[in-house]
Scaffold this motif. Sequence first.
Motif, PDB file in Angstrom:
ATOM      1  N   GLY A  31       0.911  -1.303  -0.082  1.00  0.00           N
ATOM      2  CA  GLY A  31       0.076   0.034  -0.038  1.00  0.00           C
ATOM      3  C   GLY A  31       0.856   1.099  -0.009  1.00  0.00           C
ATOM      4  N   ALA A  32       2.169   1.217  -0.285  1.00  0.00           N
ATOM      5  CA  ALA A  32       2.931   2.578  -0.374  1.00  0.00           C
ATOM      6  C   ALA A  32       2.397   3.246  -1.432  1.00  0.00           C
ATOM      7  CB  ALA A  32       4.373   2.088  -0.621  1.00  0.00           C
ATOM      8  N   ASP A  33       2.713   4.735  -1.180  1.00  0.00           N
ATOM      9  CA  ASP A  33       2.273   5.677  -2.387  1.00  0.00           C
ATOM     10  C   ASP A  33       3.381   5.955  -3.191  1.00  0.00           C
ATOM     11  OD1 ASP A  33      -0.386   5.890  -1.169  1.00  0.00           O
ATOM     12  OD2 ASP A  33       0.220   7.354   0.205  1.00  0.00           O
ATOM     13  N   GLY A  34       4.756   5.846  -2.625  1.00  0.00           N
ATOM     14  CA  GLY A  34       5.802   6.159  -3.720  1.00  0.00           C
ATOM     15  C   GLY A  34       7.056   5.423  -2.569  1.00  0.00           C
ATOM     16  N   LEU A  35       8.077   5.628  -3.572  1.00  0.00           N
ATOM     17  CA  LEU A  35       9.490   4.971  -3.105  1.00  0.00           C
ATOM     18  C   LEU A  35      10.423   6.024  -3.247  1.00  0.00           C
ATOM     19  CD1 LEU A  35       9.380   1.894  -5.132  1.00  0.00           C
ATOM     20  CD2 LEU A  35       8.811   1.990  -2.822  1.00  0.00           C
ATOM     21  N   LEU A  36      11.383   6.116  -2.115  1.00  0.00           N
ATOM     22  CA  LEU A  36      12.618   6.793  -1.931  1.00  0.00           C
ATOM     23  C   LEU A  36      13.654   5.697  -2.375  1.00  0.00           C
ATOM     24  CD1 LEU A  36      14.439   9.014  -1.579  1.00  0.00           C
ATOM     25  CD2 LEU A  36      14.721   8.476   0.837  1.00  0.00           C
ATOM     26  N   PRO A  64       5.330   6.147  -7.946  1.00  0.00           N
ATOM     27  CA  PRO A  64       6.401   7.223  -8.403  1.00  0.00           C
ATOM     28  C   PRO A  64       7.653   6.859  -7.593  1.00  0.00           C
ATOM     29  CG  PRO A  64       4.656   7.931  -6.859  1.00  0.00           C
ATOM     30  CD  PRO A  64       4.449   6.536  -7.242  1.00  0.00           C
ATOM     31  N   LEU A  65       8.793   7.382  -8.053  1.00  0.00           N
ATOM     32  CA  LEU A  65      10.120   7.254  -7.168  1.00  0.00           C
ATOM     33  C   LEU A  65      11.028   8.618  -7.317  1.00  0.00           C
ATOM     34  CD1 LEU A  65      11.739   4.480  -9.768  1.00  0.00           C
ATOM     35  CD2 LEU A  65      10.392   4.096  -7.667  1.00  0.00           C
ATOM     36  N   ILE A  66      11.428   8.879  -5.907  1.00  0.00           N
ATOM     37  CA  ILE A  66      12.266   9.971  -6.002  1.00  0.00           C
ATOM     38  C   ILE A  66      13.538   9.314  -5.681  1.00  0.00           C
ATOM     39  CG2 ILE A  66      13.043  11.808  -4.136  1.00  0.00           C
ATOM     40  CD1 ILE A  66      10.060  12.279  -3.509  1.00  0.00           C
ATOM     41  N   VAL A  67      14.620   9.708  -6.259  1.00  0.00           N
ATOM     42  CA  VAL A  67      15.952   9.111  -6.395  1.00  0.00           C
ATOM     43  C   VAL A  67      16.647   9.746  -5.519  1.00  0.00           C
ATOM     44  CG1 VAL A  67      18.092   8.597  -7.896  1.00  0.00           C
ATOM     45  CG2 VAL A  67      15.597   8.304  -8.827  1.00  0.00           C
ATOM     46  N   TYR A  68      17.633   8.889  -4.594  1.00  0.00           N
ATOM     47  CA  TYR A  68      18.329   9.594  -3.595  1.00  0.00           C
ATOM     48  C   TYR A  68      19.789   9.801  -4.071  1.00  0.00           C
ATOM     49  CZ  TYR A  68      19.249  10.685   1.314  1.00  0.00           C
ATOM     50  OH  TYR A  68      19.443  11.420   2.621  1.00  0.00           O
ATOM     51  N   ARG A  69      20.294  10.954  -4.519  1.00  0.00           N
ATOM     52  CA  ARG A  69      21.611  11.286  -4.962  1.00  0.00           C
ATOM     53  C   ARG A  69      22.563  11.241  -3.691  1.00  0.00           C
ATOM     54  NH1 ARG A  69      22.965  15.762  -6.515  1.00  0.00           N
ATOM     55  NH2 ARG A  69      24.661  15.093  -7.831  1.00  0.00           N
ATOM     56  N   ARG A  70      23.389  10.152  -3.230  1.00  0.00           N
ATOM     57  CA  ARG A  70      24.348  10.280  -2.287  1.00  0.00           C
ATOM     58  C   ARG A  70      25.210   9.038  -2.332  1.00  0.00           C
ATOM     59  NH1 ARG A  70      21.898   9.291   3.605  1.00  0.00           N
ATOM     60  NH2 ARG A  70      24.186   8.808   3.789  1.00  0.00           N
ATOM     61  N   ASP A  71      26.225   9.202  -1.456  1.00  0.00           N
ATOM     62  CA  ASP A  71      27.364   8.185  -1.499  1.00  0.00           C
ATOM     63  C   ASP A  71      27.757   7.642  -2.893  1.00  0.00           C
ATOM     64  OD1 ASP A  71      27.172   8.253   1.179  1.00  0.00           O
ATOM     65  OD2 ASP A  71      25.638   6.861   1.548  1.00  0.00           O
ATOM     66  N   ASN A  72      27.307   6.594  -3.323  1.00  0.00           N
ATOM     67  CA  ASN A  72      27.905   6.027  -4.639  1.00  0.00           C
ATOM     68  C   ASN A  72      27.093   6.266  -5.882  1.00  0.00           C
ATOM     69  OD1 ASN A  72      26.488   4.074  -3.087  1.00  0.00           O
ATOM     70  ND2 ASN A  72      27.165   2.371  -4.492  1.00  0.00           N
ATOM     71  N   ALA A  73      26.040   6.891  -5.526  1.00  0.00           N
ATOM     72  CA  ALA A  73      24.820   7.255  -6.615  1.00  0.00           C
ATOM     73  C   ALA A  73      25.063   8.708  -6.880  1.00  0.00           C
ATOM     74  CB  ALA A  73      23.308   6.967  -5.804  1.00  0.00           C
ATOM     75  N   ARG A  74      26.247   8.923  -7.559  1.00  0.00           N
ATOM     76  CA  ARG A  74      26.497  10.344  -7.872  1.00  0.00           C
ATOM     77  C   ARG A  74      26.090  10.639  -9.351  1.00  0.00           C
ATOM     78  NH1 ARG A  74      30.229  13.358  -4.627  1.00  0.00           N
ATOM     79  NH2 ARG A  74      30.297  12.070  -2.590  1.00  0.00           N
ATOM     80  N   PHE A  75      24.763  10.975  -9.425  1.00  0.00           N
ATOM     81  CA  PHE A  75      24.384  11.450 -10.838  1.00  0.00           C
ATOM     82  C   PHE A  75      24.855  12.823 -11.233  1.00  0.00           C
ATOM     83  CE2 PHE A  75      21.316   8.370  -9.191  1.00  0.00           C
ATOM     84  CZ  PHE A  75      20.923   7.441 -10.232  1.00  0.00           C
ATOM     85  N   GLN A  88       8.364   7.557 -14.378  1.00  0.00           N
ATOM     86  CA  GLN A  88       7.836   7.320 -12.842  1.00  0.00           C
ATOM     87  C   GLN A  88       8.740   8.111 -11.838  1.00  0.00           C
ATOM     88  OE1 GLN A  88       7.089   2.953 -13.820  1.00  0.00           O
ATOM     89  NE2 GLN A  88       7.316   3.111 -11.724  1.00  0.00           N
ATOM     90  N   VAL A  89       9.863   8.733 -12.394  1.00  0.00           N
ATOM     91  CA  VAL A  89      10.789   9.422 -11.434  1.00  0.00           C
ATOM     92  C   VAL A  89      10.295  10.752 -11.497  1.00  0.00           C
ATOM     93  CG1 VAL A  89      13.290  10.192 -11.132  1.00  0.00           C
ATOM     94  CG2 VAL A  89      12.768   8.102 -12.040  1.00  0.00           C
ATOM     95  N   THR A  90       9.975  11.211 -10.142  1.00  0.00           N
ATOM     96  CA  THR A  90       9.450  12.374 -10.082  1.00  0.00           C
ATOM     97  C   THR A  90      10.227  13.423  -9.205  1.00  0.00           C
ATOM     98  OG1 THR A  90       8.404  11.828  -7.723  1.00  0.00           O
ATOM     99  CG2 THR A  90       7.103  11.449  -9.525  1.00  0.00           C
ATOM    100  N   GLY A  91      11.754  13.057  -8.735  1.00  0.00           N
ATOM    101  CA  GLY A  91      12.466  13.913  -8.136  1.00  0.00           C
ATOM    102  C   GLY A  91      13.686  13.190  -7.708  1.00  0.00           C
TER     103      GLY A  91
END
Length: 242
Positions: A31-36, A64-75, A88-91
Amino acid sequence: MPSSDSRTPAGPDTQERPGARQFARAAREAGADGLLLLPPYLVRTPAAGLVAYVEAVSAATDLPLIVYRRDNARFGPASAAAVARMPQVTGFKDGIGDLDLLSRVVAAVRGALDGEPFQFFNGLPTAETTVPAYRGIGVELYSSAVFCFVPEISLAFHAAVRDGNDGLVDALLTRFFHPLVALRERVPGYAVALIKAAVRRRGLDVGGVRPPLVDPTPEHLDELDRITEAGLAVCAEAGAPR
């Protein structure tokens, strides 16, 4: 007979190992509404691999996804723009703090989306200390760990930023947020341990941290209490609800 180290890794047609895609589907079913979407654990990857990682998780769920830019995920600008184009990526939530790079990421994403809505969040620990700098490059949203234990201070700070009350912003930074950050930096892991301890100090028993993190010392708890009272006093002096 093949040797024990000649096993073939699981491919797309074999049973899926537990991972981000499986957890994304489980969250949807719960039942989640979105994902980090947090970074891949431990491994360093090229930009194309990070884009493929987000794409794979997006394909596993309709959340919908919010993508966490940190550590080894350096977009960087190009890979961030590619990810932002995924429906689906909203932020992006930024936990790196490189404002030069982030300003180029923001510009690249906004250029790629040509005015379509997209959210950027300041996700640094105790984000309030960098809110003025992030707002300068167009990132106005932020997450507040302080809200977990003194929502009065968190809300007063947010209202002061929103209303342009620089005096109250400076007072809260000087008397509460900066001392809290200084205490946090004394022991690795205090970004989590101090928040849990502060929640307990205000009456909600959430337990302690698990190893390898350590709970704050009695001396640090006393200092945390003093810092919290100082922040509440600033709010009272400004007439903010306590």
